[in-house]
Design a protein around this motif. Sequence first.
Motif, short mmCIF file in Angstrom:
data_model
loop_
_atom_site.label_atom_id
_atom_site.label_comp_id
_atom_site.label_asym_id
_atom_site.label_seq_id
_atom_site.Cartn_x
_atom_site.Cartn_y
_atom_site.Cartn_z
N ALA A 329 0.83 -1.21 0.00
CA ALA A 329 0.00 0.00 0.00
C ALA A 329 0.87 1.25 0.00
N CYS A 330 1.97 1.24 0.76
CA CYS A 330 2.88 2.39 0.77
C CYS A 330 3.52 2.59 -0.59
N LEU A 331 3.97 1.51 -1.19
CA LEU A 331 4.60 1.60 -2.51
C LEU A 331 3.62 2.14 -3.55
N SER A 332 2.41 1.64 -3.51
CA SER A 332 1.40 2.13 -4.45
C SER A 332 1.14 3.62 -4.24
N ALA A 333 1.06 4.03 -2.97
CA ALA A 333 0.84 5.45 -2.67
C ALA A 333 2.00 6.31 -3.16
N ALA A 334 3.20 5.69 -3.24
CA ALA A 334 4.38 6.41 -3.72
C ALA A 334 4.54 6.30 -5.23
N GLY A 335 3.56 5.68 -5.91
CA GLY A 335 3.58 5.63 -7.36
C GLY A 335 4.23 4.41 -7.97
N VAL A 336 4.49 3.37 -7.18
CA VAL A 336 5.11 2.14 -7.70
C VAL A 336 4.02 1.20 -8.19
N GLY A 337 4.22 0.59 -9.36
CA GLY A 337 3.25 -0.31 -9.94
C GLY A 337 3.26 -1.68 -9.28
N ILE A 338 2.18 -2.43 -9.47
CA ILE A 338 2.00 -3.71 -8.80
C ILE A 338 3.06 -4.73 -9.21
N ASP A 339 3.52 -4.70 -10.46
CA ASP A 339 4.53 -5.67 -10.88
C ASP A 339 5.82 -5.50 -10.09
N ALA A 340 6.26 -4.25 -9.90
CA ALA A 340 7.47 -3.99 -9.12
C ALA A 340 7.24 -4.32 -7.64
N ILE A 341 6.04 -4.08 -7.16
CA ILE A 341 5.72 -4.41 -5.77
C ILE A 341 5.89 -5.91 -5.53
N VAL A 342 5.28 -6.71 -6.40
CA VAL A 342 5.35 -8.17 -6.25
C VAL A 342 6.78 -8.66 -6.42
N SER A 343 7.51 -8.09 -7.36
CA SER A 343 8.90 -8.46 -7.56
C SER A 343 9.73 -8.16 -6.32
N GLY A 344 9.52 -7.00 -5.74
CA GLY A 344 10.27 -6.63 -4.54
C GLY A 344 9.97 -7.54 -3.37
#
Length: 514
Positions: A329-344
């Motif tokens: 949720a923090c990453l998304s709020a900071a503009g990061v896409g779901i693919d990068a979120i899952v990869s991270g």
Amino acid sequence: MPAKLEGKAVTAPPRPSHTDPVALSSLAEASAARLIARSPETTVTGATLRAQHVRHGDLFAALPGARVHGADFAADAIAAGAAAVLTDEAGAARPAVRDSGLPVLVHDDPRAALGPIAAMIYGNPSAKLAIIGVTGTSGKTTTSYMIESGLAAAGHTTGLIGTVETRIAGERLASAFTTPEAPDLQALLAVMVERGVTHVPMEVSSHALALGRAAGTKFAVGAFTNLSQDHLDFHPDMEDYFQTKALLFDGRSAREVVCVDSEWGRRLVTPETVTVSTTGDADWTASDAHTSLSGEQSFYIHTPDGAKVAATLPMPGTFNIANALVAAACLSAAGVGIDAIVSGLSTVQVPGRMERVDLGQDFTAVVDYSHKPEAVALALDAIKARSDGKVIVVLGCGGDRDTAKRPVMGAEAARRSDLLVVTDDNPRSEDPAAIRAAMLAGAESVPEAERGEVVVIGDRRQAIATAVARAGSGDVVVVAGKGHETGQEIAGVVHPFSDRDELAAAIRSRGVRT
């Protein structure tokens, strides 16, 4: 008196290579401080509250303390090149300050003023960074590493500020505090700006919020993980502890992310809050979690826009899925896409958090930082859920900290282990035997039929060796409490000690070859 590091010198925190001079008159006006000066246009180029770290041109913050006043060290600061002093009325009246001839900023609460003043001196660096602050009793470190991993997967240049370490674009610095003192933090952020950092996950402790260390810092996102008993040596009760954590959500965070799996989290929710839950309705949720024998979890993330995304996490425990959702949720709020979120999330590594020590032995060995009752319970529940063997736990409690949690931790560990080895963990200035006795009393309060064997071995190295010696094939040895730490504080001296190294040495002593 702070602990001494055996064989090591405490180095000054990093500073930017250049800062523009800032007039004291501007600082006085912005902070509503009274300026005592022959020349109000005196300028400063840095700030510190430690006399031994003063550089030429610094503002020395002489703050009142519980036992001494910072003004008592003003002569040392002035000799080192301090250009001005920030203090209260009592400090300004001390001869070392009063008779110094230096300009003095006088403020009723100089600690509260120091953060914003330091931010001005260092060019308000948090306005040039996307800082993601994470607060809560447990999960701050893990969540921050998850956020950093997602940011890296998205291609951002990151910093990291937390309990384990500080990192600046990949360069590692040891951390003295979860959150640095205000002038050190602002200088650190300015260094990050200089080195091209764009995003900074940052742990925000209750001490930092109460003592103004995070004052003057703007957060792109503020996040709350959970709240459980801890730091009641510092806070009078849980309500005060909660209200201090809530300061991160007083408007200093542009976006707010809150785990609502507890009533504490639900109390923070506003119409603009991004919510997270592993148990109920929220903007971000998870489902279909499965844990492999290696401890890796697979699950689905449900996003606010209705997407269902497969994710993996290389660590066990429902609480880590909650941490992953907060990070997402923090990453998304900071503009990061779901693919990068899952990869991270799939590649995150967190030192000392459910960290396996695998030298090819036929039992599992884990080091974990859990040092609060609820964290110990959650960690052991996660381990028991994926193990049919005995669970052997090595656990102690730190000295000079919340005494009420000691029997509770003993009880929680005894209830979940087949063998609990009560030992020392940073006794600091206290009698280690008294700490162990409080833990033992809690362990023995659990009915005998509901707990495992409990032994007491004060020497932590011997306690770890005993746990390993007692382990059989398929068992799990958990060394809890210190995690990533590399020191053991005894009577004011920090001696080198690593649970990871000691656990590995004990495994090797059984004849396991690497």
